[in-house]
Design a protein around this motif. Structure first.
Motif, PDB file in Angstrom:
ATOM      1  N   ARG A  75      22.648  33.975 -16.068  1.00  0.00           N
ATOM      2  CA  ARG A  75      23.286  33.071 -17.012  1.00  0.00           C
ATOM      3  C   ARG A  75      24.801  33.068 -16.808  1.00  0.00           C
ATOM      4  NH1 ARG A  75      21.472  36.483 -22.411  1.00  0.00           N
ATOM      5  NH2 ARG A  75      22.867  38.290 -22.162  1.00  0.00           N
ATOM      6  N   TYR A  76      25.395  31.983 -17.225  1.00  0.00           N
ATOM      7  CA  TYR A  76      26.836  31.739 -17.110  1.00  0.00           C
ATOM      8  C   TYR A  76      27.508  32.280 -18.370  1.00  0.00           C
ATOM      9  CZ  TYR A  76      31.062  28.776 -16.530  1.00  0.00           C
ATOM     10  OH  TYR A  76      32.348  28.287 -16.396  1.00  0.00           O
ATOM     11  N   VAL A  77      28.624  32.978 -18.193  1.00  0.00           N
ATOM     12  CA  VAL A  77      29.343  33.576 -19.317  1.00  0.00           C
ATOM     13  C   VAL A  77      30.771  33.041 -19.329  1.00  0.00           C
ATOM     14  CG1 VAL A  77      30.031  35.710 -20.463  1.00  0.00           C
ATOM     15  CG2 VAL A  77      27.975  35.679 -19.034  1.00  0.00           C
ATOM     16  N   SER A  78      31.226  32.650 -20.504  1.00  0.00           N
ATOM     17  CA  SER A  78      32.589  32.155 -20.683  1.00  0.00           C
ATOM     18  C   SER A  78      33.317  33.077 -21.643  1.00  0.00           C
ATOM     19  CB  SER A  78      32.565  30.732 -21.256  1.00  0.00           C
ATOM     20  OG  SER A  78      33.866  30.266 -21.523  1.00  0.00           O
ATOM     21  N   GLY A  79      34.589  33.333 -21.365  1.00  0.00           N
ATOM     22  CA  GLY A  79      35.362  34.192 -22.253  1.00  0.00           C
ATOM     23  C   GLY A  79      36.784  34.342 -21.784  1.00  0.00           C
ATOM     24  N   TYR A  80      37.322  35.533 -21.930  1.00  0.00           N
ATOM     25  CA  TYR A  80      38.705  35.814 -21.555  1.00  0.00           C
ATOM     26  C   TYR A  80      38.760  37.049 -20.665  1.00  0.00           C
ATOM     27  CZ  TYR A  80      39.519  32.844 -25.625  1.00  0.00           C
ATOM     28  OH  TYR A  80      39.499  31.811 -26.524  1.00  0.00           O
ATOM     29  N   LEU A  81      39.791  37.089 -19.842  1.00  0.00           N
ATOM     30  CA  LEU A  81      40.046  38.249 -18.992  1.00  0.00           C
ATOM     31  C   LEU A  81      41.506  38.639 -19.120  1.00  0.00           C
ATOM     32  CD1 LEU A  81      39.245  40.240 -16.695  1.00  0.00           C
ATOM     33  CD2 LEU A  81      40.022  38.475 -15.090  1.00  0.00           C
ATOM     34  N   HIS A  82      41.737  39.897 -19.503  1.00  0.00           N
ATOM     35  CA  HIS A  82      43.113  40.397 -19.453  1.00  0.00           C
ATOM     36  C   HIS A  82      43.466  40.597 -17.981  1.00  0.00           C
ATOM     37  CE1 HIS A  82      46.754  42.631 -20.041  1.00  0.00           C
ATOM     38  NE2 HIS A  82      46.637  42.581 -21.365  1.00  0.00           N
ATOM     39  N   PRO A  83      44.574  40.007 -17.519  1.00  0.00           N
ATOM     40  CA  PRO A  83      44.847  40.015 -16.077  1.00  0.00           C
ATOM     41  C   PRO A  83      45.317  41.339 -15.502  1.00  0.00           C
ATOM     42  CG  PRO A  83      46.641  38.953 -17.256  1.00  0.00           C
ATOM     43  CD  PRO A  83      45.572  39.229 -18.271  1.00  0.00           C
ATOM     44  N   LYS A  84      45.702  42.296 -16.353  1.00  0.00           N
ATOM     45  CA  LYS A  84      46.275  43.550 -15.844  1.00  0.00           C
ATOM     46  C   LYS A  84      45.289  44.701 -16.014  1.00  0.00           C
ATOM     47  CE  LYS A  84      51.211  42.565 -16.473  1.00  0.00           C
ATOM     48  NZ  LYS A  84      52.486  43.119 -16.989  1.00  0.00           N
ATOM     49  N   VAL A  85      44.990  45.361 -14.908  1.00  0.00           N
ATOM     50  CA  VAL A  85      44.078  46.504 -14.962  1.00  0.00           C
ATOM     51  C   VAL A  85      44.694  47.651 -15.758  1.00  0.00           C
ATOM     52  CG1 VAL A  85      42.855  48.210 -13.580  1.00  0.00           C
ATOM     53  CG2 VAL A  85      43.025  45.848 -12.767  1.00  0.00           C
ATOM     54  N   GLU A  86      45.984  47.867 -15.591  1.00  0.00           N
ATOM     55  CA  GLU A  86      46.706  48.919 -16.320  1.00  0.00           C
ATOM     56  C   GLU A  86      47.681  48.253 -17.289  1.00  0.00           C
ATOM     57  OE1 GLU A  86      45.963  52.023 -16.142  1.00  0.00           O
ATOM     58  OE2 GLU A  86      44.591  51.910 -14.427  1.00  0.00           O
ATOM     59  N   ALA A  87      47.159  47.635 -18.324  1.00  0.00           N
ATOM     60  CA  ALA A  87      47.988  46.867 -19.248  1.00  0.00           C
ATOM     61  C   ALA A  87      48.774  47.778 -20.176  1.00  0.00           C
ATOM     62  CB  ALA A  87      47.119  45.919 -20.070  1.00  0.00           C
ATOM     63  N   GLU A  88      50.015  47.415 -20.420  1.00  0.00           N
ATOM     64  CA  GLU A  88      50.847  48.148 -21.370  1.00  0.00           C
ATOM     65  C   GLU A  88      50.434  47.795 -22.798  1.00  0.00           C
ATOM     66  OE1 GLU A  88      53.212  50.344 -20.811  1.00  0.00           O
ATOM     67  OE2 GLU A  88      53.246  50.224 -18.625  1.00  0.00           O
ATOM     68  N   VAL A  89      50.368  48.788 -23.653  1.00  0.00           N
ATOM     69  CA  VAL A  89      50.071  48.539 -25.057  1.00  0.00           C
ATOM     70  C   VAL A  89      51.262  47.826 -25.689  1.00  0.00           C
ATOM     71  CG1 VAL A  89      49.655  49.625 -27.295  1.00  0.00           C
ATOM     72  CG2 VAL A  89      48.500  50.494 -25.245  1.00  0.00           C
ATOM     73  N   GLY A  90      50.987  46.726 -26.391  1.00  0.00           N
ATOM     74  CA  GLY A  90      52.034  45.978 -27.083  1.00  0.00           C
ATOM     75  C   GLY A  90      52.629  44.840 -26.277  1.00  0.00           C
ATOM     76  N   GLU A  91      52.323  44.758 -24.992  1.00  0.00           N
ATOM     77  CA  GLU A  91      52.871  43.695 -24.151  1.00  0.00           C
ATOM     78  C   GLU A  91      51.988  42.449 -24.230  1.00  0.00           C
ATOM     79  OE1 GLU A  91      53.819  42.731 -19.419  1.00  0.00           O
ATOM     80  OE2 GLU A  91      52.791  44.581 -20.002  1.00  0.00           O
ATOM     81  N   THR A  92      52.601  41.305 -24.523  1.00  0.00           N
ATOM     82  CA  THR A  92      51.876  40.035 -24.541  1.00  0.00           C
ATOM     83  C   THR A  92      52.001  39.370 -23.178  1.00  0.00           C
ATOM     84  OG1 THR A  92      52.225  39.726 -26.909  1.00  0.00           O
ATOM     85  CG2 THR A  92      51.700  37.764 -25.621  1.00  0.00           C
TER      86      THR A  92
END
Length: 280
Positions: free
Chosen positions: A195-212
């Motif tokens: 099945r096909y899934v739609s959603g969101y992906l955070h682009p950073k593997v090591e994302a900083e907390v609080g960074e938009t």
């Protein structure tokens, strides 16, 4: 690992003149699943309109609304707060004989049939499966996903949401929904429910907390070989806490973020912006 993500998604339409009425559905609310909890969700519409929610046939939450007064622009803003953990690994893995059982074929018939956007030519099916021959279903499904990624270049803007899997293959390029459609079509063609899934992906593997950051509306797949397993063919990775599930279906036509009909002047898409902030 737990990720808590704040997501803001802005979309809509601008009309060449005045629209007298419109009827709309938004699929913008993340689902609550065993590994994903939606802590807050809100969909705001401009011009203001009363909204109501329901779950569609595919268990996606839909926010529906009508506008019955003149307007020249429709703006929809979805705000969500979601906590995601890494989905558990499948503990049940069927063999090919298990996938051919009548009970499986009946239960997953809709995810075994080709659709307009996922249908692929027999020669392509043979080429893909020859490349991964000899593997049991779950391993073969992952190998097909990697094969698609190696054969089709990810090129933003190269295709549209109505580009079919076969068309993307012929171009040898596409975007996330093309790689998802193509992988789904190849799996279904050999009896693996997908099945096909739609959603969101955070682009950073090591994302900083609080960074938009500028996020992405994203598409990936899930296959069934005893249990549903998520995989992201565009990035060649298993689905993890950076992936937020909004909708599932046979293909993109079952999960568009915003769909509707209206009476009035021609429309132009406002464009889409997605902002994601990791809070924890």
């Amino acid at each position: 690992m737990n990720w808590r993500l704040k997501i803001r998604h802005v979309t809509g339409y601008k009309y060449a003149g005045t629209v007298s009425a419109s009827y709309n559905e938004a699929r913008l609310t993340p689902l609550t699943l065993p590994w994903q909890t939606t802590l807050f969700s809100q969909v705001e519409v401009t011009p203001g309109a009363a909204t109501y929610r329901y779950y569609d046939y595919w268990a996606t939450q839909v926010t529906a609304f009508d506008l019955h007064r003149p307007h020249q622009q429709l703006r929809v803003v979805s705000s969500s707060l979601v906590e995601v953990v890494t989905p558990p690994s499948a503990t049940i893995r069927l063999g090919w004989d298990g996938l051919r059982a009548d009970a499986v074929l009946d239960a997953h018939a809709e995810f075994l049939a080709a659709s307009r956007l996922t249908a692929v030519e027999p020669a392509l099916v043979e080429q893909a499966w020859d490349a991964v021959a000899g593997r049991p279903p779950a391993e073969a499904a992952e190998a097909v996903s990697h094969w698609v990624r190696s054969e089709v270049a990810y090129v933003p803007g190269s295709t549209g949401v109505q580009t079919s899997a076969q068309e993307a293959w012929d171009l040898r390029k596409g975007v996330c929904q093309d790689l998802a459609h193509l992988t789904v079509g190849l799996l279904r063609a050999r009896g693996v429910p997908a099945r096909y899934v739609s959603g969101y992906l955070h682009p950073k593997v090591e994302a900083e907390v609080g960074e938009t950051v500028a996020g992405q509306s994203h598409a990936w797949i899930e296959w069934w070989a005893g249990e549903w397993t998520g995989f992201d063919p565009t990035n060649g990775v298993s689905v993890g806490p950076r992936h937020v599930v909004v909708a599932r279906g046979r293909d993109y036509d079952d999960v568009p973020p915003l769909r509707g009909v209206y009476h009035g002047a021609p429309s132009k898409h406002l464009g889409v912006t997605v902002e994601i902030t990791r809070l924890a």
